[in-house]
Write an enzyme that holds these catalytic residues in place. Sequence first.
Site, PDB file in Angstrom:
ATOM      1  N   SER A  29       0.841  -1.192   0.000  1.00  0.00           N
ATOM      2  CA  SER A  29       0.000   0.000   0.000  1.00  0.00           C
ATOM      3  C   SER A  29       0.875   1.241   0.000  1.00  0.00           C
ATOM      4  CB  SER A  29      -0.939  -0.013   1.213  1.00  0.00           C
ATOM      5  OG  SER A  29      -0.439   0.842   2.208  1.00  0.00           O
ATOM      6  N   LYS A  30       0.258   2.349  -0.427  1.00  0.00           N
ATOM      7  CA  LYS A  30       0.964   3.627  -0.461  1.00  0.00           C
ATOM      8  C   LYS A  30       1.560   3.970   0.887  1.00  0.00           C
ATOM      9  CE  LYS A  30      -1.941   6.114  -3.724  1.00  0.00           C
ATOM     10  NZ  LYS A  30      -2.590   7.374  -4.043  1.00  0.00           N
ATOM     11  N   ARG A  31       0.908   3.484   1.923  1.00  0.00           N
ATOM     12  CA  ARG A  31       1.348   3.848   3.265  1.00  0.00           C
ATOM     13  C   ARG A  31       2.497   2.970   3.777  1.00  0.00           C
ATOM     14  NH1 ARG A  31      -3.648   4.882   2.418  1.00  0.00           N
ATOM     15  NH2 ARG A  31      -4.111   2.671   2.535  1.00  0.00           N
TER      16      ARG A  31
END
Length: 491
Positions: free
Chosen positions: A259-261
């Site tokens: 994920s982007k995070r």
Amino acid sequence: MANADVRVRFCPSPTGNPHVGLVRTALFNWAFARHHQGTMVFRIEDTDAARDSEESYRQLLDSLRWLGLDWDEGPEVGGPHAPYRQSQRMDIYRDVADKLLAGGYAYRCYCTATELDERREAARAAGRPSGYDGTCRDLTAEQRAAYEEEGREAIVRFRMPDEPITFTDLVRGELTFTPDNVPDYGIVRANGAPLYTLVNPVDDALMEITHVLRGEDLLSSTPRQIALYKALIELGIAKSIPAFGHLPYVMGEGNKKLSKRDPQSSLNLYRERGFLPEGLLNYLSLLGWSFSADRDVFTVAEMVEKFDIADVNANPARFDLKKAEAINADHIRMLDVKAFTAACEPWLKAPHANWEPEDFDQAAWEAIAPYAQTRLTVLSDITANVDFLFRKEPVEDEASWQKAMKEGSDALLRTARAKLEAADWTSAESLKNAVLAAGEEHGLKLGKAQAPVRVAVTGRTVGLPLFESLEILGKDRTLARIDAALAKLTA
Ligand code: GLU
Ligand code: ZN
């Protein structure tokens, strides 16, 4: 096969920091365009004022430039379809939405969020498809007037055809979506703001994009976009429907979607650690594609030469940091010494985490650099390899000290110091012989004899070839460090 008519686009939204998935998409589009000597269009999808930021926009441009992924049309370079920022194209979208409404391809939907929710729940409970149910598809003029009278607001909804939509994905082959799975969908908000569902295919049409290569997460948009394209063709706005290819998901730790995070997905992190752009691009190209069965290290030019979207694998790709690092290390080794020396300098000359340059010396750096080149995974590793040259004192590494300084190390160091003092400091060989001879006097092999010398001088038990290091460090500094170690040992 070159096909100069190929036009691809990279069209990120400027939110957050650039991440690995985004760069992989950019890379595959770019490689496809360059392979075919086609055109790479870079468009900024900044229609969400609440989430978009100028800072993200600048970072995107900066990241692509750092990676060497250039574009033929887009921000800062312009092109025949300018502007390339959607926030500057609002009139175009309004105009297209009006034409879609006038042509009956879209309609105003007056349903409130609450009504939509209630009907969706009811449909679910009854086991019926839970997408938009078509309530406002065929309102009469009177019904519309009545809704307006009530003060209801309307979104613009696109009318999906009642037949299935089939297309051949460049990665996944033939796919069919039935109408139940693709209900009519919103293209303009009640406040008049156009949505991604409209602006993305409209711009692809106007910019004459021939191939849409993007992440698998967007696969469900494709039947909608194909239907919209057909309407745009009938309205004379689009020429033809592009081909679509959906790049596989990238999985991170524990086989979850990266994920982007995830910290692992931040592009800046790789840049700050000193990945080479070529190393990172090489690794990212392997997320869904392969160069050949027996080779996974190659240059960007080699990738471009070979890249074909038909060779992209539909299976999820796994992000493997260790492999990324190993490939980067190979690319560091592939640099010629001059380029390697220059590439490390920003890490040596400027302060950063764990590094405060004290007396950087260009000549010493150029002398030691060839010995360091094979040791690095990322460029920032350089400081720990050569800090003994550029700090006034060697690092204090207690574990190294304990490991190397044994009973009798002081006596050995005293002998080594005397022999080093008498040695020829223009020859690493002579310095080696000095330590070898000192070891012999104390019944120690070279390996055992050089350990206390290395720790006295560099602070660490492992490092670059010792005698070359001593030669470059110089006689005075070497002897002073041995003296300091002796003082510490006898204190
Ligand atoms: N702006 C969209 C995104 O960043 C582009 C999606 C697409 O490639 O169609 O997700
Ligand atoms: Zn409705």
